[in-house]
Scaffold this active site. Structure first.
Site, PDB file in Angstrom:
ATOM      1  N   HIS A  15       0.870  -1.185   0.000  1.00 21.57           N
ATOM      2  CA  HIS A  15       0.000   0.000   0.000  1.00 21.57           C
ATOM      3  C   HIS A  15       0.901   1.227   0.000  1.00 21.57           C
ATOM      4  O   HIS A  15       1.726   1.378   0.908  1.00 21.57           O
ATOM      5  CB  HIS A  15      -0.875   0.051   1.263  1.00 21.57           C
ATOM      6  CG  HIS A  15      -1.742  -1.164   1.423  1.00 21.57           C
ATOM      7  ND1 HIS A  15      -3.052  -1.196   0.996  1.00 21.57           N
ATOM      8  CD2 HIS A  15      -1.492  -2.388   1.948  1.00 21.57           C
ATOM      9  CE1 HIS A  15      -3.574  -2.391   1.269  1.00 21.57           C
ATOM     10  NE2 HIS A  15      -2.641  -3.126   1.838  1.00 21.57           N
ATOM     11  N   HIS A 136      -7.997 -11.018   0.003  1.00 21.53           N
ATOM     12  CA  HIS A 136      -7.923 -10.767   1.445  1.00 21.53           C
ATOM     13  C   HIS A 136      -8.819 -11.824   2.076  1.00 21.53           C
ATOM     14  O   HIS A 136     -10.042 -11.709   2.032  1.00 21.53           O
ATOM     15  CB  HIS A 136      -8.396  -9.342   1.789  1.00 21.53           C
ATOM     16  CG  HIS A 136      -8.276  -9.046   3.247  1.00 21.53           C
ATOM     17  ND1 HIS A 136      -7.390  -8.125   3.755  1.00 21.53           N
ATOM     18  CD2 HIS A 136      -8.916  -9.573   4.317  1.00 21.53           C
ATOM     19  CE1 HIS A 136      -7.482  -8.105   5.075  1.00 21.53           C
ATOM     20  NE2 HIS A 136      -8.407  -8.959   5.444  1.00 21.53           N
TER      21      HIS A 136
HETATM   22  C1  NCD Z   1      -4.416  -2.454   5.009  1.00 23.89           C
HETATM   23  C2  NCD Z   1      -4.567  -0.938   4.795  1.00 23.89           C
HETATM   24  O1  NCD Z   1      -4.379  -0.190   5.751  1.00 23.89           O
HETATM   25  O2  NCD Z   1      -4.831  -0.554   3.662  1.00 23.89           O
HETATM   26  N1  NCD Z   1      -4.388  -2.725   6.425  1.00 23.89           N
HETATM   27  C3  NCD Z   1      -3.879  -3.828   7.016  1.00 23.89           C
HETATM   28  O3  NCD Z   1      -4.037  -3.956   8.232  1.00 23.89           O
HETATM   29  N2  NCD Z   1      -3.223  -4.745   6.355  1.00 23.89           N
HETATM   30  C4  NCD Z   1      -5.493  -3.171   4.305  1.00 23.89           C
HETATM   31  C5  NCD Z   1      -5.258  -4.645   4.184  1.00 23.89           C
HETATM   32  O4  NCD Z   1      -4.412  -5.092   3.418  1.00 23.89           O
HETATM   33  O5  NCD Z   1      -5.941  -5.397   4.890  1.00 23.89           O
HETATM   34 ZN    ZN Z   2      -2.845  -5.050   2.358  1.00 21.52          ZN
END
Ligand code: NCD
Ligand code: ZN
Length: 345
Positions: A15, A136
Site C-alpha cells: 500500500h 484478502h
Molecule cells: C491495510 C490498509 O491499511 O490498507 N491494512 C492492514 O491492516 N493490512 C489493508 C489490508 O491489506 O488489509
Molecule cells: Zn494489504
C-alpha cells in the site's frame, strides 16, 4: 555471515496511498525493491483501468528522480466490474491482478464484495484471460471471532473459489494461520500465498501483552506463536508457493494511536532487512532470495530481476517516526535495533 547479496527483490503486496503519504513512503520501497504490486484500496478505490492509469502516473511522479522502480497496478474488485473491463485490464501492460476484499474486512473495503457467488462470472472471465486474483482471506461476520476470520474464510469461501476456478491463478494474501498455509500447500500450483514481515516476526503478544501496541495492529490480525511457526516454516522452506508481500500499510501516527486505531503496519522503510532478521533467526538466509526475489516473479509470469542488492550485518536503530509534512508515520519496530542494513548508493 556478514554480507548478503540477493537478486533485487520485489514486493508482491504494497500500500503506498496517494498525496503526501505516497511522497514519503514510495522512496522507501524504491530503494530496495524493483517492483511492487500496488493495492487499489484508495478512497475512492481504483476500480477501472482508467483509475489505475491515473494512479500509476501519480506514483511515477512521486518517485525519486533516478528510480527504476516499477509499480504493478491492480484493480479493486466490485460486483459492478464488467467483463469488458477485466479483458481491458488483462490487455493492459500496467495491470497485473485484481484484488478481492470481502466488504468491511479492512481499511477502505466498504465497496468490497458481500456475496462471493455474485462475482463468479467475473472470476470466470479472469480465469479465461489468466489475470490473477488476490484475496484478502477473512470472513467479515460480526459474530466470527477476529482471530478465527481467516480460518473460517479458508474453510468456506476459499475452498469453493479454488474448486470452481481450477485454472485461476490465486494469491492468498498475507497468510497468518497454519490453516491457510496448509490449504495453499494442498492446492494446485495455481494457488500461492504472500507473507508479511510482521506475521513472521511477532505473535499476538506483540499487540496485547504488557500494554496495547497499535503499531503492531494489522489485518488479518497477528495470531498465536503456533501460527507464526507455521508461517516461518513455509517462508523458509524454499517452496515457490510462498513469497514476499510486505502489506506495508502506512497510516498517520494519530490514526493508529487512537481510541479506534487503523489497521496496518508500516514496514516498507526496511522491509528486506526485517525479513533478513527472521530468516537469520532460523538459519535460513540461503532461502531468502527465492522467497524475496524469484518465486513471486515466476508466479506472476514476469521476468526475474537482473540487478542485485547487498545487505550488511550492521546494527542500526529504527527512527521513531518518518515525517509527512507536519505529521508523522510510526514504523514497525520504531526505536528498536535491526541487525541487517541495506547497502545504499
Ligand atoms: C491495510 C490498509 O491499511 O490498507 N491494512 C492492514 O491492516 N493490512 C489493508 C489490508 O491489506 O488489509
Ligand atoms: Zn494489504
Amino acid at each position: 555471515m556478514n554480507k548478503l547479496t540477493l537478486i533485487q527483490p520485489d514486493d508482491w503486496h504494497l500500500h503506498v496511498r496517494n498525496g503526501d503519504i505516497l511522497k514519503t513512503v514510495i522512496a522507501h520501497s524504491a530503494k530496495q525493491f524493483s517492483r511492487a504490486i500496488i493495492m487499489p484500496n484508495l478512497n475512492p478505490a481504483v476500480i477501472t483501468v482508467e483509475n489505475a492509469i491515473d494512479y500509476h502516473k501519480e506514483i511515477l511522479l512521486a518517485l525519486p528522480a533516478n528510480s527504476n522502480f516499477t509499480p504493478l497496478m491492480t484493480l479493486y474488485l466490485t460486483t459492478e466490474l464488467s467483463q469488458d473491463e477485466v479483458k481491458k485490464a488483462a490487455e493492459s501492460d500496467l495491470i497485473h491482478a485484481i484484488k478481492l476484499y470481502p466488504a468491511g474486512a479492512t481499511t477502505n473495503s466498504d465497496s468490497g464484495v458481500s456475496d462471493l457467488k455474485a462475482i463468479y462470472p467475473i472470476l470466470e472471465t479472469m480465469e479465461q484471460v489468466d489475470l490473477p486474483l488476490l484475496i484478502h482471506g477473512e470472513v467479515t461476520h460480526q459474530d466470527c471471532d477476529i482471530f478465527d476470520r481467516e480460518k473460517v474464510f479458508v474453510e468456506s469461501s476459499l475452498n469453493d473459489i479454488v474448486k470452481n476456478f481450477p485454472n485461476l491463478r490465486i494469491v492468498v494474501e498475507h497468510v497468518t494461520t497454519k490453516e491457510a498455509v496448509d490449504f495453499v500447500l494442498a492446492a494446485s500450483n495455481k494457488v500461492a500465498a504472500s507473507i508479511t514481515p510482521q506475521h513472521l516476526l511477532f505473535n499476538r503478544n506483540a499487540i496485547l501483552a504488557g500494554g496495547i501496541r497499535p503499531h503492531n495492529y494489522c489485518l488479518p490480525i497477528i495470531k498465536r506463536e503456533y501460527h507464526r511457526q507455521a508461517l516461518i516454516k513455509a517462508a523458509s522452506s524454499g517452496n515457490p508457493k510462498f513469497f514476499l508481500g510486505t502489506d506495508s500499510a502506512p497510516h498517520l501516527t494519530g490514526a493508529k494511536e487512537n481510541s479506534c486505531g487503523c489497521a496496518g503496519c508500516y514496514s516498507a522503510y526496511a522491509a528486506i532487512e526485517l525479513y533478513a532478521e527472521v530468516f537469520e533467526q532460523v538459519n535460513a538466509l540461503d532461502k531468502l532470495e527465492g522467497f524475496a526475489s524469484i518465486f513471486g516473479a515466476d508466479f506472476y509470469k514476469l521476468p526475474r530481476n537482473t540487478k542485485s542488492i547487498t545487505l550488511h550485518k550492521q546494527s542500526w536503530t529504527v527512527p521513531e517516526s518518518y515525517k509527512v509534512n507536519d505529521k508523522t508515520i510510526t514504523p514497525l519496530k520504531a526505536g528498536e535495533n535491526l541487525n541487517w542494513k541495506l547497502q545504499c548508493c
